[in-house]
Design an enzyme around this catalytic site. Structure first.
Site, PDB file in Angstrom:
ATOM      1  CE1 TYR A  67      -3.205  -3.200   1.222  1.00 39.03           C
ATOM      2  CE2 TYR A  67      -3.977  -1.495   0.031  1.00 39.03           C
ATOM      3  CZ  TYR A  67      -4.200  -2.327  -0.287  1.00 39.03           C
ATOM      4  OH  TYR A  67      -5.399  -3.757   0.499  1.00 39.03           O
ATOM      5  CD  GLN A 101     -16.962   1.442  -7.618  1.00 37.83           C
ATOM      6  OE1 GLN A 101     -16.821  -0.202  -7.322  1.00 37.83           O
ATOM      7  NE2 GLN A 101     -16.871   1.712  -8.487  1.00 37.83           N
ATOM      8  CG  HIS A 119     -14.288   1.063  -2.631  1.00 37.78           C
ATOM      9  ND1 HIS A 119     -13.956   0.074  -3.367  1.00 37.78           N
ATOM     10  CD2 HIS A 119     -15.772   0.195  -1.580  1.00 37.78           C
ATOM     11  CE1 HIS A 119     -15.442  -0.711  -4.157  1.00 37.78           C
ATOM     12  NE2 HIS A 119     -16.299  -0.203  -3.040  1.00 37.78           N
ATOM     13  CB  CYS A 127      -4.465   1.593  15.922  1.00 39.11           C
ATOM     14  SG  CYS A 127      -4.021   0.782  16.876  1.00 39.11           S
ATOM     15  CB  CYS A 130      -7.071   1.415  19.337  1.00 40.21           C
ATOM     16  SG  CYS A 130      -6.230   2.488  18.937  1.00 40.21           S
ATOM     17  CB  CYS A 153      -1.316   2.648  17.673  1.00 41.01           C
ATOM     18  SG  CYS A 153      -2.542   3.899  17.721  1.00 41.01           S
ATOM     19  N   GLY A 193     -15.818   4.005 -15.611  1.00 46.53           N
ATOM     20  CA  GLY A 193     -14.043   3.926 -15.465  1.00 46.53           C
ATOM     21  C   GLY A 193     -14.679   2.548 -14.630  1.00 46.53           C
ATOM     22  CB  ALA A 237     -13.007   8.898 -18.521  1.00 44.20           C
TER      23      ALA A 237
HETATM   24  N1  APR Z   1     -11.743   5.803 -19.377  1.00 44.57           N
HETATM   25  C1  APR Z   1     -13.158   5.037 -18.218  1.00 44.57           C
HETATM   26  N2  APR Z   1     -12.486   3.466 -18.018  1.00 44.57           N
HETATM   27  C2  APR Z   1     -11.450   3.258 -18.084  1.00 44.57           C
HETATM   28  C3  APR Z   1     -10.358   3.779 -18.727  1.00 44.57           C
HETATM   29  C4  APR Z   1     -10.501   5.154 -19.022  1.00 44.57           C
HETATM   30  N3  APR Z   1      -9.143   5.291 -19.563  1.00 44.57           N
HETATM   31  N4  APR Z   1      -9.512   2.725 -18.375  1.00 44.57           N
HETATM   32  C5  APR Z   1      -9.895   1.492 -18.127  1.00 44.57           C
HETATM   33  N5  APR Z   1     -11.886   1.667 -17.978  1.00 44.57           N
HETATM   34  C6  APR Z   1     -12.639   0.877 -17.144  1.00 44.57           C
HETATM   35  C7  APR Z   1     -11.851  -0.776 -18.055  1.00 44.57           C
HETATM   36  O1  APR Z   1     -12.342  -1.117 -18.865  1.00 44.57           O
HETATM   37  C8  APR Z   1     -13.024  -1.303 -16.520  1.00 44.57           C
HETATM   38  O2  APR Z   1     -13.949  -1.375 -16.843  1.00 44.57           O
HETATM   39  O3  APR Z   1     -12.278   0.590 -16.137  1.00 44.57           O
HETATM   40  C9  APR Z   1     -12.953  -0.118 -15.295  1.00 44.57           C
HETATM   41  C10 APR Z   1     -12.410  -0.319 -14.710  1.00 44.57           C
HETATM   42  O4  APR Z   1     -12.322  -2.126 -13.863  1.00 44.57           O
HETATM   43  P1  APR Z   1     -12.024  -1.838 -12.727  1.00 44.57           P
HETATM   44  O5  APR Z   1     -10.218  -2.403 -12.392  1.00 44.57           O
HETATM   45  O6  APR Z   1     -12.814  -3.678 -12.119  1.00 44.57           O
HETATM   46  O7  APR Z   1     -11.062  -1.032 -10.905  1.00 44.57           O
HETATM   47  P2  APR Z   1     -13.889  -1.028 -10.198  1.00 44.57           P
HETATM   48  O8  APR Z   1     -14.950  -1.239 -11.252  1.00 44.57           O
HETATM   49  O9  APR Z   1     -13.085   0.683  -9.903  1.00 44.57           O
HETATM   50  O10 APR Z   1     -13.212  -1.899  -9.325  1.00 44.57           O
HETATM   51  C11 APR Z   1     -14.366  -1.830  -7.670  1.00 44.57           C
HETATM   52  O11 APR Z   1     -12.532  -3.195  -6.760  1.00 44.57           O
HETATM   53  O12 APR Z   1     -10.983  -4.457  -5.648  1.00 44.57           O
HETATM   54  C12 APR Z   1     -11.865  -3.641  -5.882  1.00 44.57           C
HETATM   55  O13 APR Z   1     -11.413  -2.155  -4.218  1.00 44.57           O
HETATM   56  C13 APR Z   1     -11.362  -2.238  -5.284  1.00 44.57           C
HETATM   57  O14 APR Z   1     -12.637  -0.371  -6.139  1.00 44.57           O
HETATM   58  C14 APR Z   1     -11.978  -1.669  -6.263  1.00 44.57           C
HETATM   59  C15 APR Z   1     -13.072  -2.166  -6.864  1.00 44.57           C
END
Ligand code: APR
Length: 245
Positions: A67, A101, A119, A127, A130, A153, A193, A237
């Site tokens: 992370y 998300q 998320h 922590c 706690c 912590c 996205g 996007a």
């Molecule tokens: N513009 C728009 N969409 C895009 C672009 C872009 N430039 N590039 C990729 N994508 C799309 C992909 O086609 C896909 O459908 O973004 C989407 C990303 O999907 P994921 O990787 O599954 O991400 P997300 O939907 O945010 O995941 C949800 O899953 O792992 C957990 O907690 C994590 O918040 C996350 C959750």
């Protein structure tokens, strides 16, 4: 075929616009998504070994290091035209709600306020024992898969954990309640996205559609395959959203 012009018409009439974003909105900033082939984080890392409370309890150095690597990446990138267009859209409608998300801060850095982070965030560590919040004291300086011992912590000496929602954990109550209420009352929802694969967040566009809102999915992938609701505007996007303002 639904076109940007159609969204612009819907925007002119919209009383309450909800924008719901996923990892794809940050892809053009250089932040990897989760499930995109080859580049997605879950293509290269095992979510079971990294994004669960059990994984952190078992292997805190490995998980914290991963992370911190993502936090370092975020400090090196900038918001893209999609984030900037969303911040601008907020000024163009009577009522606006931004639900994400994403655990990055690119919406805020683009000027958006009151962002509902379903998320969590990489910038709100706390922590593990706690629950008290923790302030980062320095920028991460690591290379990719380095193990780093999490800070302790100062109250209970527990390990500090990332402020994100892990698999198996519930979403932050206030943010989810506000998001749920917004999609029930909005008349236009842009889903930008997201693969729509992770619940309960993924149900939000469906609830908006069930409440007769116009739902538009903005994604390079054709979304009809994934969701029964709404229109699909295929493309990046960062290219489509600026066309709407
Ligand atoms: N513009 C728009 N969409 C895009 C672009 C872009 N430039 N590039 C990729 N994508 C799309 C992909 O086609 C896909 O459908 O973004 C989407 C990303 O999907 P994921 O990787 O599954 O991400 P997300 O939907 O945010 O995941 C949800 O899953 O792992 C957990 O907690 C994590 O918040 C996350 C959750």
């Amino acid at each position: 075929m639904f076109a940007p012009e159609d969204v612009k018409k819907a925007l002119e009439k919209a009383q309450h616009l909800v924008v719901f974003t996923g990892a794809g909105v940050s892809a053009e900033s250089g932040v990897p998504t989760f499930r995109d082939a080859l580049t997605g984080l879950w293509e290269n890392f095992d979510p079971e070994a990294l994004a669960t409370p059990e994984a952190f309890a078992e292997n805190p150095d490995f998980v914290w290091g991963w992370y911190e690597w993502r936090r370092k990446l975020l400090l090196e990138v900038q918001p893209n035209p999609a984030h900037i267009a969303i911040a601008e859209l907020a000024k163009r409608v009577p009522k606006f709600t931004l639900i994400t998300q994403n655990v990055d801060d690119l919406h805020e850095r683009a000027g958006s306020t009151d962002v509902l982070h379903l998320h969590g965030s990489l910038f709100t560590p706390r922590c593990f024992d706690c629950g008290r919040s923790y302030e980062f004291t320095q920028a991460p300086t690591l290379t990719k898969e380095q193990r780093i011992t999490p800070p302790q912590c100062e109250h209970c000496s527990g390990n500090i954990r990332p402020g994100v929602v892990w698999f198996g954990e519930s979403l932050p109550e206030a943010e989810f309640k506000a998001a749920f209420e917004a999609v029930q009352s909005c008349d236009l929802l842009l889903s930008v996205g997201t693969s729509g694969m992770v619940y309960p967040a993924a149900q939000l566009p469906e609830i908006a559609a069930q409440n007769n809102a116009t739902v538009v999915h903005i994604n390079p992938q054709k979304m009809s395959a994934i969701t029964r609701h709404g229109y699909s505007l295929q493309g990046a996007a960062g290219e489509i959203l600026p066309l709407l303002i």
